[in-house]
Motif scaffolding. Sequence first.
Motif, mmCIF file in Angstrom:
data_model
loop_
_atom_site.group_PDB
_atom_site.id
_atom_site.type_symbol
_atom_site.label_atom_id
_atom_site.label_comp_id
_atom_site.label_asym_id
_atom_site.label_seq_id
_atom_site.Cartn_x
_atom_site.Cartn_y
_atom_site.Cartn_z
ATOM 1 N N GLY A 1 122.275 20.027 44.081
ATOM 2 C CA GLY A 1 121.943 18.982 45.051
ATOM 3 C C GLY A 1 121.741 19.539 46.446
ATOM 4 N N GLN B 1 116.337 17.260 37.525
ATOM 5 C CA GLN B 1 116.961 16.115 36.867
ATOM 6 C C GLN B 1 117.322 16.450 35.423
ATOM 7 N N ASN C 1 121.747 13.817 42.491
ATOM 8 C CA ASN C 1 120.935 13.090 43.467
ATOM 9 C C ASN C 1 121.746 12.703 44.705
ATOM 10 N N LEU D 1 114.041 9.065 47.384
ATOM 11 C CA LEU D 1 115.461 8.920 47.064
ATOM 12 C C LEU D 1 115.721 7.653 46.258
ATOM 13 N N MET E 1 117.753 20.110 45.440
ATOM 14 C CA MET E 1 117.119 18.829 45.758
ATOM 15 C C MET E 1 116.853 18.660 47.252
ATOM 16 N N LEU F 1 114.660 8.147 42.776
ATOM 17 C CA LEU F 1 115.558 9.042 42.040
ATOM 18 C C LEU F 1 116.848 8.334 41.646
ATOM 19 N N SER G 1 118.185 7.696 37.882
ATOM 20 C CA SER G 1 119.456 8.115 37.282
ATOM 21 C C SER G 1 120.262 6.930 36.762
#
Lengths: 143, 498
Positions: free
Chosen positions: B212, B400, B417, A75, B216, A78, A82
Amino acid sequence: MRSDLKSGIFFLIISLVIIWESIRVELGTFLSPGSGFLSFGIGLVLCGLSIVLILRGLKIRIYQKPISIRVILALISLFIYSLVLEYLGFVVPTFFLVLFLFQLGQRRNWFLTIGISLVVTFLAYFIFGSLLHVYFPKGILGI
Amino acid sequence: MEILKNLIFGLNIVLTPINLLYCFFGVLLGTLVGVLPGLGPSATIALLLPMVFHGNPVSSIIMLAGITYGAQYGGSTTSILLNIPGEASSVITCIDGHQMAKQGRAGPALGIAALGSFIAGTIGVIGLMLFAPVLAKFALRFGPPEFFSLAIMSLTLVTYVSRGSIIKSLMMAFLGLAMSLVGMDPITSRLRFTFGVSALMDGFELVYVAMGLFGMSEVLINLDKSMRREILEAEIKNLLPTKQDWKDSAKPIARGTIIGFLFGIIPGFGQAIPTFLSYALEKKFSKKPEKFGKGAIEGVAGPESANNAASSGTFIPLLSLGIPVNPSTAILLGALMILGLQPGPLLIKTRPDLFWGVIASMYIGNVILVILNLPLIGLWVQILKVPYSILYVLIILICQIGAYSINNDVNDVLLVNIFGFFGYLMKRYDFEGAPLIMALVLGRMLESSLRRALMMSDGNPMIFLARPISAIFLVIAIILLISPLLTRKRIVGEPIES
């Protein structure tokens, strides 16, 4: 770890926010329901359900495994990805993300993973950028 | 005759190279995700949603539909060969399917699963083709009160049927409803729940939430688990079932098809529950129930037919009423809206190309699947050997890039995310995603029909009970909501399927 208690409190806060915002945007009446009419009802029910969950959480203890370090690291990577994508462009952050995730999944020979990550990054750039015309951010590095 | 004419019209649409290609990719991807445990059809459709923005509507929907029914074919392969269900709907296939494989009858097990799926899938599409237009015609009589009550009933059903605590499922449904209201109020144009954040002005877009919550989060949850998978080599021969196998399987396939199709139509049931029912039913009907669990072919044929017929059934409420019945169809409904189509009873009339194109593509898709499935089983087993530790990186990367590609905006990547993290927490604390995504999709419709109905009746809420169709929907919803209180069974929440 009282998981129901925690999620109950979380939802209670959310429901109070919903109620507060519904009142702010006008409830209206049955005759002419306003913007907050339905959401006010939703907030009330959610509030009630959260309280039930909290009460249950106080009674029942459920053992919950702590979040694995793998998930936390994935996480974090990620979120960093981003956030830096815009500034550093597509290629560099993607390469590092892929490399990191490969190593996170299973420890492997570094040379091998660097090689695979380069190939994956290139393929992604080629397939999505060149063939499917996704305009990737270029960032300060220009790639 | 009318139907035949329409079907030929649909076939003309599908049998163009580009649509055939989309159909082929859809079912191929469907089979692939069916084979792969830990990646379901709803996650895949969510991950591929960004593609919808770039392609033409009919082709895109043909592909996304292909994923949902294709997944039902793939799921059985790993159940039989490896005792690992690829999907929830093929969990039950493990019991007798894997036993058959152990006894050296992997071939007939795979064969009957594929052929049963083909038969059930095709009959399901015929049912869809016949029922959906009739239902849509009937639903033309629906006004705002009926749509409100229908949405309420659908949401209640999904909440009732989903796994785990009913309180948590209800909370997810209400959270989804609240999320659907974020942004501008369509009636008064007033902003609500935006808290000054400009990104929230258009509300929560389904694409990011679905990617998400379903895409994810599934990958993240799998990271928690062991990444190693045991692959057993099984020799596969004689894929075609024998005469005796057919004799044993004919009735289970027929019964499985009917059960699957009927339950597929009802919101909340999806593909998994009919398989459990079919298995239980076959065991009951069998002259030798003791054979079950020891490699009875009926235990493969029935459930595998049920899940395919169910996936055709799920399209009926979607295409004729604009009501989704499970996460996959909820995301498909979202895709329809993204494409600017108005889901609802008028869809079949206003966009016959879409409806008949998708129907025709399902016939073609089922043929492609049965041809593809059996010869490619070796390939699917090879793909399973790709370690998850490599696969998950590719899934994350595609997710992504997909999120970015919709608007070429890095903030969307961040949003996916964040929802991925939220979805992960949800799964960890046993909150089901299905009610949330359904509510998010239905919320706006629910609100506008509630407000319009109340205006129609001069503020009298009794309008929902005074109109018979609406009253029936509401009574069903109320019974469903009250029944767990009376039996006290689902309140604390034992999962009804595992």
